[in-house]
Design an enzyme around this catalytic site. Structure first.
Site, PDB file in Angstrom:
ATOM      1  CB  SER A 144     -16.407 -62.653  15.741  1.00 50.54           C
ATOM      2  OG  SER A 144     -15.859 -63.230  14.796  1.00 50.54           O
TER       3      SER A 144
ATOM      4  CG  ASN B 138     -10.989 -56.192  14.491  1.00 47.25           C
ATOM      5  OD1 ASN B 138     -11.900 -56.937  14.092  1.00 47.25           O
ATOM      6  ND2 ASN B 138     -10.976 -55.833  15.987  1.00 47.25           N
TER       7      ASN B 138
ATOM      8  CB  VAL C  85      -4.616 -75.628  17.214  1.00 46.76           C
ATOM      9  CG1 VAL C  85      -3.161 -75.866  16.862  1.00 46.76           C
ATOM     10  CG2 VAL C  85      -5.646 -75.585  16.192  1.00 46.76           C
TER      11      VAL C  85
ATOM     12  NE  ARG D 257     -16.393 -59.585   3.694  1.00 49.63           N
ATOM     13  CZ  ARG D 257     -15.766 -59.364   4.615  1.00 49.63           C
ATOM     14  NH1 ARG D 257     -14.884 -58.407   4.726  1.00 49.63           N
ATOM     15  NH2 ARG D 257     -16.340 -59.562   5.720  1.00 49.63           N
TER      16      ARG D 257
ATOM     17  CD  GLU E 223     -12.039 -69.367  20.463  1.00 51.07           C
ATOM     18  OE1 GLU E 223     -11.329 -68.812  19.719  1.00 51.07           O
ATOM     19  OE2 GLU E 223     -11.926 -69.773  21.524  1.00 51.07           O
TER      20      GLU E 223
ATOM     21  CE1 TYR F  14     -16.088 -22.120  20.086  1.00 53.46           C
ATOM     22  CE2 TYR F  14     -16.356 -20.768  18.263  1.00 53.46           C
ATOM     23  CZ  TYR F  14     -16.423 -20.823  19.700  1.00 53.46           C
ATOM     24  OH  TYR F  14     -17.587 -19.960  20.546  1.00 53.46           O
TER      25      TYR F  14
ATOM     26  CB  CYS G 132     -13.473 -53.920  23.781  1.00 53.95           C
ATOM     27  SG  CYS G 132     -12.363 -54.432  22.940  1.00 53.95           S
TER      28      CYS G 132
ATOM     29  CD1 TRP H 134      -7.932 -19.410  20.409  1.00 52.65           C
ATOM     30  CD2 TRP H 134      -6.324 -20.666  19.599  1.00 52.65           C
ATOM     31  NE1 TRP H 134      -7.272 -18.996  19.920  1.00 52.65           N
ATOM     32  CE2 TRP H 134      -6.162 -19.342  19.158  1.00 52.65           C
ATOM     33  CE3 TRP H 134      -5.379 -21.549  19.157  1.00 52.65           C
ATOM     34  CZ2 TRP H 134      -5.175 -19.016  18.395  1.00 52.65           C
ATOM     35  CZ3 TRP H 134      -4.456 -21.404  18.383  1.00 52.65           C
ATOM     36  CH2 TRP H 134      -4.338 -20.132  17.717  1.00 52.65           C
TER      37      TRP H 134
ATOM     38  CB  ALA I 297     -10.137 -59.185  17.155  1.00 56.59           C
TER      39      ALA I 297
HETATM   40  C1  LIG Z   1     -11.655 -56.587  29.508  1.00 59.88           C
HETATM   41  C2  LIG Z   1     -11.283 -56.264  28.353  1.00 59.88           C
HETATM   42  C3  LIG Z   1     -11.343 -54.926  27.720  1.00 59.88           C
HETATM   43  C4  LIG Z   1     -10.589 -54.673  26.459  1.00 59.88           C
HETATM   44  N1  LIG Z   1     -11.041 -53.379  26.113  1.00 59.88           N
HETATM   45  C5  LIG Z   1     -10.573 -52.906  24.693  1.00 59.88           C
HETATM   46  C6  LIG Z   1     -10.784 -51.701  24.107  1.00 59.88           C
HETATM   47  O1  LIG Z   1     -11.667 -51.004  24.871  1.00 59.88           O
HETATM   48  N2  LIG Z   1     -10.163 -51.215  22.949  1.00 59.88           N
HETATM   49  C7  LIG Z   1      -9.156 -52.311  22.450  1.00 59.88           C
HETATM   50  O2  LIG Z   1      -8.785 -52.065  21.249  1.00 59.88           O
HETATM   51  N3  LIG Z   1      -8.801 -53.523  23.013  1.00 59.88           N
HETATM   52  C8  LIG Z   1      -9.564 -53.674  24.184  1.00 59.88           C
HETATM   53  N4  LIG Z   1      -9.093 -55.012  24.704  1.00 59.88           N
HETATM   54  C9  LIG Z   1      -8.377 -55.924  23.962  1.00 59.88           C
HETATM   55  C10 LIG Z   1      -9.036 -56.727  22.945  1.00 59.88           C
HETATM   56  O3  LIG Z   1      -9.869 -57.490  23.310  1.00 59.88           O
HETATM   57  C11 LIG Z   1      -7.865 -57.693  22.297  1.00 59.88           C
HETATM   58  O4  LIG Z   1      -6.855 -56.922  21.846  1.00 59.88           O
HETATM   59  C12 LIG Z   1      -8.419 -58.502  21.074  1.00 59.88           C
HETATM   60  O5  LIG Z   1      -9.455 -59.312  21.683  1.00 59.88           O
HETATM   61  C13 LIG Z   1      -7.289 -59.232  20.524  1.00 59.88           C
HETATM   62  O6  LIG Z   1      -7.730 -60.316  19.464  1.00 59.88           O
HETATM   63  P1  LIG Z   1      -7.174 -61.509  19.455  1.00 59.88           P
HETATM   64  O7  LIG Z   1      -7.806 -62.109  18.166  1.00 59.88           O
HETATM   65  O8  LIG Z   1      -5.585 -61.243  18.952  1.00 59.88           O
HETATM   66  O9  LIG Z   1      -6.928 -62.310  20.610  1.00 59.88           O
HETATM   67  P2  LIG Z   1      -8.330 -62.953  21.309  1.00 59.88           P
HETATM   68  O10 LIG Z   1      -9.402 -61.952  21.155  1.00 59.88           O
HETATM   69  O11 LIG Z   1      -7.920 -63.265  22.666  1.00 59.88           O
HETATM   70  O12 LIG Z   1      -8.691 -64.263  20.712  1.00 59.88           O
HETATM   71  C14 LIG Z   1      -7.799 -65.097  20.713  1.00 59.88           C
HETATM   72  C15 LIG Z   1      -8.698 -66.621  20.656  1.00 59.88           C
HETATM   73  O13 LIG Z   1      -7.902 -67.754  20.317  1.00 59.88           O
HETATM   74  C16 LIG Z   1      -8.327 -68.686  20.896  1.00 59.88           C
HETATM   75  N5  LIG Z   1      -7.320 -69.639  21.238  1.00 59.88           N
HETATM   76  C17 LIG Z   1      -6.029 -69.470  21.809  1.00 59.88           C
HETATM   77  N6  LIG Z   1      -5.252 -70.386  21.506  1.00 59.88           N
HETATM   78  C18 LIG Z   1      -5.964 -71.565  20.813  1.00 59.88           C
HETATM   79  C19 LIG Z   1      -5.383 -72.920  20.462  1.00 59.88           C
HETATM   80  N7  LIG Z   1      -4.389 -73.443  20.641  1.00 59.88           N
HETATM   81  N8  LIG Z   1      -6.415 -73.540  19.838  1.00 59.88           N
HETATM   82  C20 LIG Z   1      -7.664 -72.804  19.773  1.00 59.88           C
HETATM   83  N9  LIG Z   1      -8.266 -71.587  20.103  1.00 59.88           N
HETATM   84  C21 LIG Z   1      -7.273 -71.014  20.551  1.00 59.88           C
HETATM   85  C22 LIG Z   1      -8.564 -68.199  22.253  1.00 59.88           C
HETATM   86  O14 LIG Z   1      -9.764 -68.902  23.005  1.00 59.88           O
HETATM   87  C23 LIG Z   1      -9.346 -66.799  21.846  1.00 59.88           C
HETATM   88  O15 LIG Z   1     -10.821 -66.840  21.688  1.00 59.88           O
HETATM   89  C24 LIG Z   1      -9.912 -55.298  25.616  1.00 59.88           C
HETATM   90  C25 LIG Z   1      -9.581 -56.722  26.456  1.00 59.88           C
HETATM   91  C26 LIG Z   1     -10.118 -57.109  27.573  1.00 59.88           C
HETATM   92  C27 LIG Z   1      -9.988 -58.394  28.176  1.00 59.88           C
END
Ligand SMILES: Cc1cc2nc3c(=O)[nH]c(=O)nc-3n(C[C@H](O)[C@H](O)[C@H](O)COP(=O)(O)OP(=O)(O)OC[C@H]3O[C@@H](n4cnc5c(N)ncnc54)[C@H](O)[C@@H]3O)c2cc1C
Length: 456
Positions: A42, A311, A83, A23, A36, A432, A46, A440, A12
């Site tokens: 992507s 995001n 990385v 873009r 990655e 409503y 959730c 209410w 994200a």
């Molecule tokens: C089961 C579950 C349900 C969820 N439900 C919700 C919800 O309903 N609503 C909501 O808002 N949020 C929800 N979340 C939280 C949400 O998924 C995370 O907050 C979001 O994915 C964070 O995005 P991010 O890009 O910061 O991290 P991540 O999605 O964790 O992505 C980080 C990426 O970096 C990669 N990475 C890490 N270190 C390295 C490195 N050194 N080199 C290369 N790649 C690396 C990892 O492999 C990973 O793919 C949920 C999470 C889980 C686990």
């Protein structure tokens, strides 16, 4: 000369930044390379509980944009490449192919750190047994669903360790799959970001579903059978026989790479950034679960791991990396979840958080219905609001109810964001009609009651 943006993390935060940067600039102006370490980009973590539970069956639908789609957009995605170091003086990262182990030194002009978070996985006896699942990335969801199918002819009990929202959503998934489910929670209630009175409603709802809920109890370890598979969870004086365990113990920001590179880590444990998502090192940006955010109500730095923030922050970073001027406005802790038919929502500060932040508070809790009381399908909903005792400003709100309950939190989140008082909220012109709410709306009733509440 073509500049180079390197992105660490393909979900994200990272890919929102990469896509936004792409873009806004041509490939001649900016090369965008994203590393990655996993196999997907992507993806919707959730959506994992709903994939495990069977509400969603095609895993590809959880991938918003595949590596191929990103590449077609001009982003050079390097999968299964981790990385392992950042050198902010040389302006390079060291990337290692996970299969080959081969390392390359990759230069950058701008660096985007979006490494996400690391699930808490305590060092308990037996935790590495087969059948004990953490759930963080898409691959974890695929493994869990496959394991569920594999033990399908032996549908013993499943245990969920942790009663936060991930634990509850996975408990629902396992329940939907016909498992007997036990949730083990170390605090006094599930969803401990709610006040105890609202958490008690969630506990009642869980038990009403036939899911066993054990609170105030820490898991001490896992019994493992001769084949190396989990056969029981040891928790307090209980040994809970099971053949599947899901861990939902929360996460911590993944900041090691940044810290080792000399990027400042904030007091709450996430990477410190300004509102433009710039870190303490020029040209190094960060977004998502790995950063700390400004809480607009408590005025304190917090780490709240949610896709909504990741995001938005990634988008802001992508705009700023390419010469724009965007700001991330901060967070107020809004979250919604559900377990089966029961919906749970919160925003702002709960009572304790408000007191800790130095507020004198007035609270009100009301019971109402999601539709006009006489309308078919009307179900009970409880709304609690926490207001500033001095000026009536709304500080926080929590909702527990059934269908149509949770997303009402958005009205109250909007009110908090705009620093509205409970007096102002009770005047809001909300929609409503009997199928949607009583005349209410419950959030108006809660605000009205808070306006008249004694202060503490
Ligand atoms: C089961 C579950 C349900 C969820 N439900 C919700 C919800 O309903 N609503 C909501 O808002 N949020 C929800 N979340 C939280 C949400 O998924 C995370 O907050 C979001 O994915 C964070 O995005 P991010 O890009 O910061 O991290 P991540 O999605 O964790 O992505 C980080 C990426 O970096 C990669 N990475 C890490 N270190 C390295 C490195 N050194 N080199 C290369 N790649 C690396 C990892 O492999 C990973 O793919 C949920 C999470 C889980 C686990």
């Amino acid at each position: 000369m073509t500049r180079r943006l390197v992105v660490i993390g393909g979900d994200a935060g990272g890919m929102s930044a990469a896509a936004q940067a792409r873009r806004r600039t041509s490939s001649d102006e900016l090369e965008v390379v994203a590393f990655e370490r996993g196999e997907y980009t992507s993806y919707s973590a959730c959506g994992i509980p709903y994939f495990v539970g069977g509400a969603v069956n095609d895993v590809d639908t959880l991938i918003a944009r595949s590596p191929e789609a990103h590449r077609a957009n001009g982003i050079d995605v390097r999968l299964e490449t981790e990385v392992v170091a950042i050198d902010v003086d040389a302006r390079t990262v060291t990337a290692r192919g996970r299969a080959s182990g081969a390392q390359t030194i990759e230069p950058f002009d701008d660096l985007m750190i979006a490494t996400g978070s690391t699930p808490v996985r305590p060092d308990l006896p037996g935790i590495d047994a087969r059948g004990v699942h953490g759930v963080q990335h898409l691959g974890d969801g695929i493994d869990l669903r496959a394991d569920l199918a594999a033990v399908g002819d032996r549908p013993e009990r499943a245990v969920v360790v942790g009663g936060g929202y991930v634990g509850l959503e996975l408990a629902e998934a396992l329940h939907d799959r016909g498992r007997a489910v036990t949730i083990v929670e170390s605090s006094t209630q599930p969803m401990d970001t709610l006040d105890p009175d609202m958490g008690a409603l969630v506990a009642d709802a869980i038990r009403g579903l036939g899911i066993e809920l054990i609170t105030d109890t820490r898991v001490e370890g896992f019994d493992v059978d001769d084949g190396g598979r989990v056969r029981a969870v040891v928790a307090g004086d209980r040994t809970i026989e099971c053949n599947l365990v899901v861990l939902g113990l929360g996460v911590t920001p993944s900041v090691e790479l940044a810290r080792d590179a000399g990027v400042r880590i904030g007091p709450s444990g996430g990477i410190a950034t300004d509102a433009r998502m710039a870190t303490s090192v020029a040209g190094v940006w960060a977004a998502g679960d790995c950063v700390e955010s400004h809480h607009r109500v408590s005025n304190r730095p917090v780490t709240i791991a949610l896709g909504t923030h990741a995001n938005k922050q990634g988008r802001v970073a992508g705009i700023n990396i390419t010469g724009g001027d965007a700001r991330f406005g901060g967070v107020i802790g809004t979250a919604v979840t559900k377990i089966c038919a029961h919906e749970i929502a919160r925003t702002g500060l709960n009572e304790q958080e408000a007191v800790d932040a130095g507020f004198g508070i007035a609270t009100a809790t009301i019971e109402s219905t999601t539709r006009a009381g006489y309308f078919p399908g009307a179900t009970p909903v409880t709304v609690k609001v926490v207001a500033d005792a001095t000026d009536g400003r709304l500080l926080g709100a929590q909702i527990v109810g059934r269908e149509g309950a949770a997303k009402r939190i958005d009205v109250l989140a909007t009110a908090i964001w705009n620093e509205m008082t409970v007096e102002e909220i009770q005047q809001l012109d909300l929609g409503y009609a009997p199928p949607f709410s009583p005349v209410w709306d419950p959030v108006l009733v809660a605000a009205r009651k808070a306006a008249a509440a004694p202060t503490r």
